[in-house]
Design an enzyme around this catalytic site. Structure first.
Site, PDB file in Angstrom:
ATOM      1  N   GLU A 128     -72.796  58.496  23.611  1.00  0.00           N
ATOM      2  CA  GLU A 128     -72.814  59.840  24.177  1.00  0.00           C
ATOM      3  C   GLU A 128     -71.783  59.946  25.301  1.00  0.00           C
ATOM      4  OE1 GLU A 128     -73.745  62.632  23.033  1.00  0.00           O
ATOM      5  OE2 GLU A 128     -75.907  62.448  23.088  1.00  0.00           O
ATOM      6  N   THR A 181     -69.028  70.018  25.091  1.00  0.00           N
ATOM      7  CA  THR A 181     -70.012  69.627  26.103  1.00  0.00           C
ATOM      8  C   THR A 181     -69.326  69.315  27.432  1.00  0.00           C
ATOM      9  OG1 THR A 181     -71.523  68.751  24.462  1.00  0.00           O
ATOM     10  CG2 THR A 181     -71.802  67.922  26.677  1.00  0.00           C
TER      11      THR A 181
HETATM   12  N1  HSE Z   1     -78.024  67.902  28.531  1.00  0.00           N
HETATM   13  C1  HSE Z   1     -76.727  67.958  27.932  1.00  0.00           C
HETATM   14  C2  HSE Z   1     -75.965  69.132  28.512  1.00  0.00           C
HETATM   15  C3  HSE Z   1     -76.911  68.133  26.453  1.00  0.00           C
HETATM   16  O1  HSE Z   1     -76.560  70.199  28.619  1.00  0.00           O
HETATM   17  O2  HSE Z   1     -74.806  68.982  28.871  1.00  0.00           O
HETATM   18  C4  HSE Z   1     -75.631  68.231  25.668  1.00  0.00           C
HETATM   19  O3  HSE Z   1     -75.971  68.368  24.295  1.00  0.00           O
END
Ligand code: HSE
Length: 298
Positions: A128, A181
């Site tokens: 990730e 992201t």
């Molecule tokens: N918690 C993370 C964000 C999840 O909101 O950036 C990304 O899928």
């Protein structure tokens, strides 16, 4: 020796639980096949038509996670990973997380389960990190453990599976716009007011209580995000209207799925979730945004 595993799409944040709550869908998901090689090193085979892999295997989330896992075990084994991905990359339902979770899960099975499921999450988080710059666990933990998972703490990592009602359905709408992201994190404010913090922790506690009690109205009242959603929703044209359409058609609540651009809505029956999908799709179309939807049990 080979194994084929399914790794589900996941919805991170769940409105009020930025970086600390996520759940797995029954479908869609990615399937990967892992085969042990006779020599060290990794090869990846892409069987997914519309997915482009980084040419460098070291940037592949599945390989990055697997390397971290094997290093922990002190293993020099090599593996060939074949991807049969069904989750669209960049859709906001954990496509990179699904492969990161799948590779460590598959190899852990192949090796006779040296580690417990919960202990696999830390390695999938490394994948990730390679994908989005931050090792958040709210997609990989539910992808590996299933259902709703709360990340009570990152250091030390403390993962809690949250019971939820038998009848709970998720509608996902994926608009054809791109939100990375990494970018969606950069625009977030670093500080928040005490007032917003109070509202947010009231909601996240309410959501957990609602899930555990099977109290749908409480789940609905708690599915609110006063910190992240107001900022990220600016990246999704029609967000307010699409959310409104979901609520008007009986959804318990709706918000951004992970860092977007997909949106999710929760419903207490399949019929409602399907009606909500139609309404959300129609509303996005009014904004001339191509989109497609999934409905899945949780
Ligand atoms: N918690 C993370 C964000 C999840 O909101 O950036 C990304 O899928």
């Amino acid at each position: 020796e080979r194994i084929r595993v399914f790794s589900p799409a996941t919805v991170a944040n769940v409105a009020c639980g930025f970086d600390v709550l996520g759940f797995a869908l029954e479908s869609p998901g990615d399937e990967i096949e892992v085969r042990r090689r006779n020599e060290p090193g990794f090869t990846v085979i892409n069987k997914t038509a519309d997915t482009v892999f980084p040419s460098d295997v070291n940037k592949n989330t599945a390989v990055v996670s697997l390397k971290a896992y094997l290093e922990h075990l002190g293993s020099e084994d090599g593996f060939e990973i074949t991807f049969h991905s069904k989750i669209k990359p960049g859709s906001g339902i954990g496509s990179s997380s699904a492969s990161a979770a799948a590779s460590v899960f598959a190899v852990n099975e192949l090796l006779g389960r040296p580690l417990a499921q919960t202990d696999l999450v830390q390695f999938a988080m490394q994948g990730e990190k390679a994908a989005a710059g931050v090792a958040h666990a709210d997609n990989v933990a539910p992808a590996i453990m299933g259902g709703f998972v709360l990340v009570r703490s990152y250091d030390p990592l403390d993962l809690i599976q949250i019971p939820y009602p038998e009848e709970l359905y998720c509608t996902i709408i994926h608009p054809q716009i791109e939100v990375k992201t990494e970018d969606a994190r950069k625009i977030l404010r670093k500080g928040i007011t005490l007032k917003d913090a109070v509202t947010q922790w009231g909601n996240i506690a309410g959501l957990i209580a609602g899930l555990m009690k099977g109290d749908y109205p409480l789940i609905g009242r708690s599915l609110k995000d006063v910190i992240i959603e107001p900022i990220r929703s600016m990246l999704i044209p029609g967000f307010d209207e699409v959310k409104e359409a979901a609520l008007a058609n009986g959804a318990l609540g709706a918000s951004i799925s992970g860092s977007g651009p997909s949106m999710f809505a929760l419903s207490s029956s399949l019929e409602t979730a399907q009606r909500v999908a139609q309404a959300m799709t129609k509303t996005f179309s009014q904004f001339e945004i191509e989109n497609h939807s999934y409905v899945s049990k949780i």
